[in-house]
Motif scaffolding. Structure first.
Motif, PDB file in Angstrom:
ATOM      1  N   SER A  47      -9.865  -0.451   2.769  1.00  0.00           N
ATOM      2  CA  SER A  47     -10.284  -0.992   1.486  1.00  0.00           C
ATOM      3  C   SER A  47     -10.756  -2.420   1.656  1.00  0.00           C
ATOM      4  O   SER A  47     -10.517  -3.051   2.689  1.00  0.00           O
ATOM      5  CB  SER A  47      -9.124  -0.915   0.497  1.00  0.00           C
ATOM      6  OG  SER A  47      -7.939  -1.413   1.068  1.00  0.00           O
ATOM      7  N   ARG A  81      -7.960   2.038  -5.256  1.00  0.00           N
ATOM      8  CA  ARG A  81      -7.061   2.914  -4.502  1.00  0.00           C
ATOM      9  C   ARG A  81      -6.538   4.032  -5.410  1.00  0.00           C
ATOM     10  O   ARG A  81      -6.409   5.176  -4.994  1.00  0.00           O
ATOM     11  CB  ARG A  81      -5.903   2.108  -3.906  1.00  0.00           C
ATOM     12  CG  ARG A  81      -5.108   2.855  -2.841  1.00  0.00           C
ATOM     13  CD  ARG A  81      -4.193   1.936  -2.040  1.00  0.00           C
ATOM     14  NE  ARG A  81      -4.944   0.843  -1.466  1.00  0.00           N
ATOM     15  CZ  ARG A  81      -4.961  -0.394  -1.941  1.00  0.00           C
ATOM     16  NH1 ARG A  81      -4.218  -0.721  -2.961  1.00  0.00           N
ATOM     17  NH2 ARG A  81      -5.712  -1.325  -1.385  1.00  0.00           N
ATOM     18  N   LYS A 135       0.850  -1.203   0.000  1.00  0.00           N
ATOM     19  CA  LYS A 135       0.000   0.000   0.000  1.00  0.00           C
ATOM     20  C   LYS A 135       0.881   1.246   0.000  1.00  0.00           C
ATOM     21  O   LYS A 135       0.589   2.222  -0.687  1.00  0.00           O
ATOM     22  CB  LYS A 135      -0.882   0.043   1.251  1.00  0.00           C
ATOM     23  CG  LYS A 135      -2.191  -0.701   1.146  1.00  0.00           C
ATOM     24  CD  LYS A 135      -3.050  -0.328   2.348  1.00  0.00           C
ATOM     25  CE  LYS A 135      -4.298  -1.150   2.449  1.00  0.00           C
ATOM     26  NZ  LYS A 135      -5.089  -0.810   3.639  1.00  0.00           N
ATOM     27  N   PHE A 161      -1.141  -8.093  -4.235  1.00  0.00           N
ATOM     28  CA  PHE A 161      -1.280  -8.684  -2.905  1.00  0.00           C
ATOM     29  C   PHE A 161      -2.755  -9.047  -2.696  1.00  0.00           C
ATOM     30  O   PHE A 161      -3.601  -8.816  -3.577  1.00  0.00           O
ATOM     31  CB  PHE A 161      -0.796  -7.706  -1.813  1.00  0.00           C
ATOM     32  CG  PHE A 161      -1.644  -6.474  -1.651  1.00  0.00           C
ATOM     33  CD1 PHE A 161      -1.494  -5.399  -2.510  1.00  0.00           C
ATOM     34  CD2 PHE A 161      -2.609  -6.392  -0.644  1.00  0.00           C
ATOM     35  CE1 PHE A 161      -2.284  -4.252  -2.371  1.00  0.00           C
ATOM     36  CE2 PHE A 161      -3.401  -5.252  -0.489  1.00  0.00           C
ATOM     37  CZ  PHE A 161      -3.234  -4.177  -1.363  1.00  0.00           C
ATOM     38  N   LYS A 192      -2.271  -1.331 -12.799  1.00  0.00           N
ATOM     39  CA  LYS A 192      -3.221  -1.515 -11.688  1.00  0.00           C
ATOM     40  C   LYS A 192      -3.609  -0.146 -11.103  1.00  0.00           C
ATOM     41  O   LYS A 192      -4.796   0.142 -10.925  1.00  0.00           O
ATOM     42  CB  LYS A 192      -2.634  -2.420 -10.602  1.00  0.00           C
ATOM     43  CG  LYS A 192      -3.573  -2.586  -9.410  1.00  0.00           C
ATOM     44  CD  LYS A 192      -3.042  -3.470  -8.301  1.00  0.00           C
ATOM     45  CE  LYS A 192      -3.941  -3.351  -7.073  1.00  0.00           C
ATOM     46  NZ  LYS A 192      -3.456  -4.066  -5.894  1.00  0.00           N
ATOM     47  N   ASP A 208      -5.755 -10.019  -5.261  1.00  0.00           N
ATOM     48  CA  ASP A 208      -5.414  -9.671  -6.649  1.00  0.00           C
ATOM     49  C   ASP A 208      -5.474 -10.858  -7.625  1.00  0.00           C
ATOM     50  O   ASP A 208      -5.960 -10.697  -8.753  1.00  0.00           O
ATOM     51  CB  ASP A 208      -4.027  -9.010  -6.729  1.00  0.00           C
ATOM     52  CG  ASP A 208      -4.078  -7.535  -6.357  1.00  0.00           C
ATOM     53  OD1 ASP A 208      -5.187  -6.995  -6.198  1.00  0.00           O
ATOM     54  OD2 ASP A 208      -3.002  -6.927  -6.219  1.00  0.00           O
TER      55      ASP A 208
HETATM   56  P1  IMP Z   1      -7.321  -2.901   5.261  1.00  0.00           P
HETATM   57  O1  IMP Z   1      -5.827  -2.862   5.398  1.00  0.00           O
HETATM   58  O2  IMP Z   1      -8.048  -3.020   6.536  1.00  0.00           O
HETATM   59  O3  IMP Z   1      -7.814  -1.775   4.411  1.00  0.00           O
HETATM   60  O4  IMP Z   1      -7.622  -4.261   4.534  1.00  0.00           O
HETATM   61  C1  IMP Z   1      -7.883  -4.319   3.212  1.00  0.00           C
HETATM   62  C2  IMP Z   1      -7.890  -5.771   2.768  1.00  0.00           C
HETATM   63  O5  IMP Z   1      -8.646  -5.812   1.565  1.00  0.00           O
HETATM   64  C3  IMP Z   1      -6.482  -6.257   2.412  1.00  0.00           C
HETATM   65  O6  IMP Z   1      -5.898  -6.968   3.467  1.00  0.00           O
HETATM   66  C4  IMP Z   1      -6.765  -7.159   1.229  1.00  0.00           C
HETATM   67  O7  IMP Z   1      -7.135  -8.413   1.680  1.00  0.00           O
HETATM   68  C5  IMP Z   1      -7.953  -6.504   0.568  1.00  0.00           C
HETATM   69  N1  IMP Z   1      -7.501  -5.528  -0.446  1.00  0.00           N
HETATM   70  C6  IMP Z   1      -7.590  -4.170  -0.410  1.00  0.00           C
HETATM   71  N2  IMP Z   1      -7.063  -3.617  -1.512  1.00  0.00           N
HETATM   72  C7  IMP Z   1      -6.623  -4.638  -2.251  1.00  0.00           C
HETATM   73  C8  IMP Z   1      -5.971  -4.684  -3.518  1.00  0.00           C
HETATM   74  O8  IMP Z   1      -5.637  -3.690  -4.163  1.00  0.00           O
HETATM   75  N3  IMP Z   1      -5.688  -5.926  -3.954  1.00  0.00           N
HETATM   76  C9  IMP Z   1      -6.009  -7.058  -3.278  1.00  0.00           C
HETATM   77  N4  IMP Z   1      -6.599  -7.068  -2.104  1.00  0.00           N
HETATM   78  C10 IMP Z   1      -6.908  -5.856  -1.581  1.00  0.00           C
END
Ligand code: IMP
Length: 197
Positions: free
Chosen positions: A70, A179, A12, A150, A173, A153
């Motif tokens: 996210s 994002r 991120k 990650f 991406k 994806d």
């Molecule tokens: P957060 O860190 O609480 O926002 O967790 C978001 C989770 O959503 C991540 O751990 C991923 O499992 C999933 N996630 C969010 N953005 C992405 C992305 O761009 N690709 C793949 N998984 C994502």
């Protein structure tokens, strides 16, 4: 301007710097700001959790802090895993175990529409808050494809590109992702905010 990212996710951090460096903004890690927080995501919306994380890191560091909350929302699962995406199936699962669980839970489902959602929030020490949301529609593949990215994806398929997020280069991406879109919207709000200061 330097912003602290309220997250320990290195991917991120890289994605944010790729997008915000064009504005002369440097996003640094919590560790670089001398902060080590585990913020409990007790909210039920991306907006609430994003604010919780940004505010906690801003208060701990004394610096402007940015958070992304996210997740993946799957239509046939009534929006799950949603805000629970990072914890889907339990906190101890690997990314691969988590997306395989998702595939199992969708076995036999022909309706595979889904979307990724990102809400970016930036909290400033003077109490000001900026927030922006981005969404990326797609479908859930029947099997994982690709090695990049990650989280989910490898199973998030973009029909227009006929590729999963994990098969896209980082720039590709960022150009279409939830994002990327949230950060573009955030960038505009931040520019307006900084011009008005
Ligand atoms: P957060 O860190 O609480 O926002 O967790 C978001 C989770 O959503 C991540 O751990 C991923 O499992 C999933 N996630 C969010 N953005 C992405 C992305 O761009 N690709 C793949 N998984 C994502």
């Amino acid at each position: 301007m330097k912003l602290v990212l309220a997250s320990k996710n290195e991917k991120k951090l890289a994605e944010m710097n790729d997008i915000l460096s064009h504005l002369g903004i440097e996003v640094c890690s919590e560790a670089e700001a001398g902060v080590d927080l585990e913020v409990e995501e007790t909210g039920t919306t991306f907006e609430e959790n994003s604010l919780l994380k940004a505010r906690a890191v801003m208060e701990a560091s004394g610096l402007p802090a940015i958070a992304d909350d996210s997740g993946l929302c799957v239509d046939c699962l009534n929006g799950a895993p949603g805000v629970y995406s990072a914890r889907y199936g339990g906190g101890e699962l690997s990314d691969e175990e988590r997306y395989r669980l998702l595939l199992n839970n969708m076995r036999g489902q022909m309706t595979r529409a889904a979307k990724f959602v990102s809400v970016i929030t930036c909290c400033f020490p003077n109490g000001d808050v900026l927030s922006a949301r981005g969404e990326c529609p797609g479908t859930i593949a029947y099997a994982p494809m690709g090695e990049g990215g990650f989280g989910y994806d490898p199973v998030f398929f973009v029909p227009e590109l006929k590729k999963t997020f994990a098969q896209l280069a980082p720039d590709e991406k960022n150009a279409i992702s939830h994002r990327g879109k949230a950060l573009e919207a955030f960038k505009e709000k931040l520019e307006e905010y900084l011009n008005g200061m």
